[in-house]
Design a protein around this motif. Structure first.
Motif, short mmCIF file in Angstrom:
data_model
loop_
_atom_site.label_atom_id
_atom_site.label_comp_id
_atom_site.label_asym_id
_atom_site.label_seq_id
_atom_site.Cartn_x
_atom_site.Cartn_y
_atom_site.Cartn_z
N PHE B 50 0.85 -1.18 0.00
CA PHE B 50 0.00 0.00 0.00
C PHE B 50 0.89 1.23 0.00
CE2 PHE B 50 -2.67 3.29 1.74
CZ PHE B 50 -3.86 3.06 1.07
N GLY B 51 0.86 1.97 -1.09
CA GLY B 51 1.72 3.15 -1.20
C GLY B 51 1.23 4.27 -0.31
N SER B 52 0.13 4.90 -0.72
CA SER B 52 -0.42 5.97 0.09
C SER B 52 -1.82 6.26 -0.41
CB SER B 52 0.45 7.22 0.00
OG SER B 52 0.56 7.63 -1.33
N ALA B 53 -2.44 7.20 0.24
CA ALA B 53 -3.76 7.65 -0.20
C ALA B 53 -3.84 9.15 0.04
CB ALA B 53 -4.87 6.94 0.57
N ASP B 54 -4.56 9.82 -0.82
CA ASP B 54 -4.76 11.24 -0.62
C ASP B 54 -6.03 11.63 -1.39
OD1 ASP B 54 -4.47 13.86 0.15
OD2 ASP B 54 -2.33 13.89 -0.25
N VAL B 71 -7.59 9.24 -3.97
CA VAL B 71 -6.65 8.51 -4.80
C VAL B 71 -5.88 7.52 -3.93
CG1 VAL B 71 -4.95 8.74 -6.62
CG2 VAL B 71 -6.38 10.67 -6.03
N PHE B 73 -2.72 4.80 -3.97
CA PHE B 73 -1.53 4.42 -4.73
C PHE B 73 -1.12 3.03 -4.28
CE2 PHE B 73 -1.72 8.92 -4.14
CZ PHE B 73 -1.48 9.43 -5.41
N GLY B 105 -1.80 -0.71 6.13
CA GLY B 105 -1.14 0.56 5.84
C GLY B 105 -2.10 1.69 5.52
N TRP B 108 -3.50 4.94 8.56
CA TRP B 108 -3.06 6.32 8.82
C TRP B 108 -3.35 7.23 7.64
CZ3 TRP B 108 1.82 7.60 12.05
CH2 TRP B 108 1.66 7.07 13.35
N TRP B 109 -3.21 6.72 6.44
CA TRP B 109 -3.46 7.58 5.28
C TRP B 109 -4.92 7.99 5.24
CZ3 TRP B 109 0.44 9.77 2.98
CH2 TRP B 109 1.70 9.13 2.95
#
Lengths: 419, 172
Positions: B50-54, B71, B73, B105, B108-109
Motif C-alpha cells: 500500500f503506497g499511500s492515499a490522498d 486517490v 496508490f 497501511g 493512517w493515510w
C-alpha cells in the motif's frame, strides 16, 4: 485514667476498607500494580524528530502505544499549492533536513515527467552525486544515533565526523549545509566547483575509514547486539502490508530498490548491489544501512569518474531562466525572465505520480496541474509515514527498552511524516 | 488495469495512462473494496504494497462535480509497477468504504484524508484526526479553506511585521 474504653468501638465504621483490611498482608499491599501511561516526546532525546509516543506500560511491558505526530505540521501541501512550481523547492528541502537534495530532486523529477522533459546528461549525473552524498549523511546520522542511544558515544562521533566532511563538500557544491534548494526544473542550479571531485574522493576515503571504525565498534559489540538482535521484528508480509519501503523493508529480506527496478536518471549505468537483510529486526536494519553507505560510495566513485561535460540545464526559456547576458541585453531575455519569475513555469494540465528511492524508502510525488503556474495539488508519499504507522504493531507486548532501538532504526524523519 | 476492467466491467468509470506511463482508473465507490481485493489477491497482479492515499479537491478544476477525488496508490513488487485507484466522492455525502481491513497501511493515510478533507471512511477502526488537534474547525486542505485562516490552540502573542507565510500580507 480509670475509665478505659475501646478505641476500635469509637472509630467510625468504613464499609469500603473494613471488609478486607485484615485479610491483606502488608507485603501484598506493596505489590498492588496498575498500568502506567508515560509520554515520550514531543522532543525526547531518544525520539528523533518531533513525535509524541503515548506508551501504556504494565511493568516494563508495552501494552499499548499511540504515536501522535502532528506537532511539526506546517501545511506543506497548502503552502505549495499557493506558490509557483519553482518556489516549492525550499519547502521540499525542509521535508527531510538530512537528505534535502533527494527530496528536492524527487519533486523536480515528478515535475519534469509532468512536462515531458528530458534533462541533460550532466545534470542527471550531478543529481545522482548529490543524492548519494545525502544518502550518506542520512544513514551516518541514523547509524551514529542508534549507537549513541545504545550507550556508545564514540560511533556517534565518528559518524558526525564523516557527516561533517560530506556536508562541507555539499556546502561547496550548493552553498548551503542542510537545506540546499539545489535543483531547478530542467536541470540543476550550478555546475560542480573546480577541483571539487578530488576533494570528494578524499572525503570518501576518510568516510570509508570511519565506517570501518563504526563497524568495528558496533557490529560485534555485546551490548549493541543484545539490544538490537531479535528486537523490533517485523515479517516481510506485514512490512509490505503496512507499505514499508527502503532499508527497513530490505532488512526483512525483500529485494526492492527503485534505483534498480525502475532506474531514473543514470542509475542503470552504475554497478552497485541492493543490500538485503534476513530477519527484519533492528540489527538487520542497522546492517543494511551500514552496507548501503558502502554502496553509495561505490556509486559516487563511478559517477565522479565518468561524469560527462555539457550543459547542466535545458536550453528552453519557458522552463529555465535565460542566461544573465541575455536578460540584460535582449528584450526576449527580459520577457522570458519576467514571465518565469512572475507567473512561474506553465506546466501543462494533467497529473503524474513519480517515485524515487530516498534514503528511507520510496519518496513519491503525486502532482496535479491545472495548466497554470502553480501546482493544483501536491501530495508527498513520505517513506517515514507508513514505517511509523507500523510501530504499534511491532512494539506492543515487547519491553520498553526495545522501543528505543526500534525507533532509531526505523528512522522517522519528523518533517516528512508531518508534511 | 485491463484485467480489472475485464473482471469488473461495470466498476470502472474511466481509465487512463498518463504522460509518464502511470496507469489509473476511476472506480465507483461501492466497488472499491472488491476491486482493491482483486488487485491485492490476484496472484498475477499482486498489488500488496500500500503506497499511500490522498484526496484532490476539484473545486477550481473544470469538472468540479463530484467535488472530491480520493486517490489510492498501490504497488506490485512482482510486476514492479505503480497503479492508482481513484474514487469520486460528492460534497454532500463525503463517505467511502475503508480499505483498512484489507491493507493495514491504509489506516493512517485514511486518517490523513479525513483530517485534511473531511472525507469519512465507514468501518475504519480508528477514524480521528492525525495531524491537527481535535478542536480544529474545518478541513484545511479544502480549496475553500482560506490560506490565511489561523486557529491557534493557544492565542498568539502580537508580533509586528512578522511574515505569516505565502499569500498573507504579513498580517496575522
Amino acid at each position: 485514667m480509670s475509665d478505659s474504653h475501646n478505641i476500635d468501638a469509637q472509630k467510625p465504621h468504613n464499609p469500603d476498607t473494613d471488609g478486607f483490611a485484615h485479610e491483606e498482608s502488608e507485603l501484598e499491599s506493596h505489590f498492588q500494580t496498575k498500568n502506567m501511561v508515560i509520554n515520550m516526546g514531543p522532543s525526547h532525546p531518544a525520539t528523533h524528530g518531533t513525535v509524541r509516543l503515548k506508551v501504556e506500560l504494565e511493568g516494563e511491558t508495552i501494552v499499548k502505544i499511540d504515536p501522535e505526530i502532528g506537532f511539526l505540521h506546517r501545511g506543506f501541501q497548502k503552502s505549495c499549492e499557493n506558490v509557483t512550481w519553482t518556489q516549492c523547492l525550499p519547502y521540499t528541502d525542509r521535508l527531510n533536513y538530512l537528505s534535502a537534495m533527494m527530496n528536492n530532486f524527487g519533486f523536480l523529477n515528478a515535475v519534469e515527467k509532468l512536462i515531458g522533459l528530458e534533462i541533460p546528461e550532466r545534470a542527471q549525473y550531478i543529481r545522482v552525486i548529490g543524492s548519494e552524498l545525502h544518502r550518506l549523511t542520512d544513514h551516518l546520522t541514523c547509524v551514529g544515533a542508534t549507537g549513541l542511544e545504545m550507550g556508545g558515544f564514540a560511533p556517534f562521533l565518528y559518524g558526525m565526523e564523516a557527516r561533517e566532511l560530506i556536508q562541507d563538500r555539499v556546502t561547496e557544491l550548493t552553498g548551503a549545509r542542510l537545506t540546499t534548494s539545489f535543483g531547478r526544473v530542467g536541470g540543476i542550479n550550478r555546475d560542480l566547483p573546480e577541483g571539487w571531485s578530488e576533494k570528494v574522493l578524499k572525503s570518501l576515503d576518510r568516510t570509508e575509514e570511519l565506517l570501518v571504525e563504526m563497524d568495528g565498534l558496533l557490529t560485534r559489540n555485546r551490548i549493541f547486539v543484545d539490544r538490537t538482535k531479535g528486537t523490533g521484528v517485523i515479517t516481510a508480509e506485514d512490512a509490505i502490508d503496512y507499505g514499508w519501503t527502503g532499508p527497513a523493508l530490505r532488512a526483512c529480506g525483500v529485494d526492492h530498490d527503485l534505483r534498480k527496478v525502475q532506474p531514473y536518471w543514470v542509475y542503470d549505468r552504475f554497478d552497485f548491489d541492493v543490500v538485503v537483510g534476513q530477519h527484519g529486526d533492528n540489527y538487520d536494519r542497522y546492517l543494511v544501512r551500514l552496507e548501503e553507505m558502502r554502496q553509495s560510495i561505490r556509486i559516487l566513485r563511478q559517477a565522479l569518474a565518468t561524469i560527462p561535460a555539457g550543459p547542466i540545464i535545458v536550453d528552453d526559456w519557458r522552463i529555465a531562466l535565460p542566461p544573465k547576458p541575455e536578460v540584460y541585453g535582449t528584450i526576449e531575455g527580459v520577457m522570458a525572465h519576467f514571465k518565469l519569475v512572475m507567473e512561474g513555469i506553465q506546466v501543462p494540465p494533467g497529473e503524474v505520480y513519480d517515485a524515487t528511492e530516498a534514503s528511507n524508502g520510496e519518496l513519491g510525488w503525486y502532482l496535479v496541474s491545472d495548466g497554470r503556474g502553480r501546482p493544483y495539488k501536491v501530495h508527498v508519499r513520505a517513506p517515514g509515514f507508513p514505517v511509523l504507522s507500523a510501530l504499534p504493531h511491532i512494539i506492543q507486548g515487547k519491553m520498553l527498552a526495545d522501543l528505543v532501538p526500534t525507533f532509531d532504526t526505523i528512522n522517522m524523519i519528523g518533517g516528512e511524516v508531518e508534511q | 488495469m485491463d484485467r480489472v476492467a475485464a473482471q469488473f466491467p461495470e466498476a470502472v468509470a474511466e481509465r487512463y495512462v498518463d504522460r509518464a506511463g502511470g496507469a489509473w482508473a476511476v472506480i465507483h465507490a461501492e466497488w472499491l473494496p472488491k476491486v482493491a481485493t482483486f488487485l491485492k489477491m490476484d496472484p498475477e497482479l499482486d498489488f500488496k504494497l500500500f503506497g499511500s492515499a490522498d484526496a484532490v479537491d476539484r473545486l477550481h478544476l473544470a469538472e468540479s462535480d463530484p467535488r472530491f477525488e480520493v486517490v489510492y496508490f498501490l504497488y506490485s513488487l512482482k510486476r514492479k509497477e505503480h497503479v492508482r485507484l481513484k474514487v469520486r466522492v460528492t460534497e454532500t455525502r463525503p463517505e467511502l468504504p475503508s480499505l483498512t481491513p484489507l491493507y493495514r497501511g491504509a489506516n493512517w493515510w485514511e486518517r490523513l484524508v479525513f483530517d485534511f478533507y473531511g472525507i469519512r471512511f465507514t468501518d475504519h477502526p480508528d477514524l480521528r484526526r492525525i495531524l491537527l488537534y481535535d478542536e480544529f474547525q474545518g478541513h484545511p486542505l479544502r480549496k475553500d479553506y482560506a490560506l490565511r485562516d489561523r486557529q491557534p490552540l493557544i492565542p498568539e502573542r502580537p508580533i509586528k511585521d512578522i511574515f505569516r507565510g505565502p499569500g498573507t500580507s504579513g498580517v496575522a
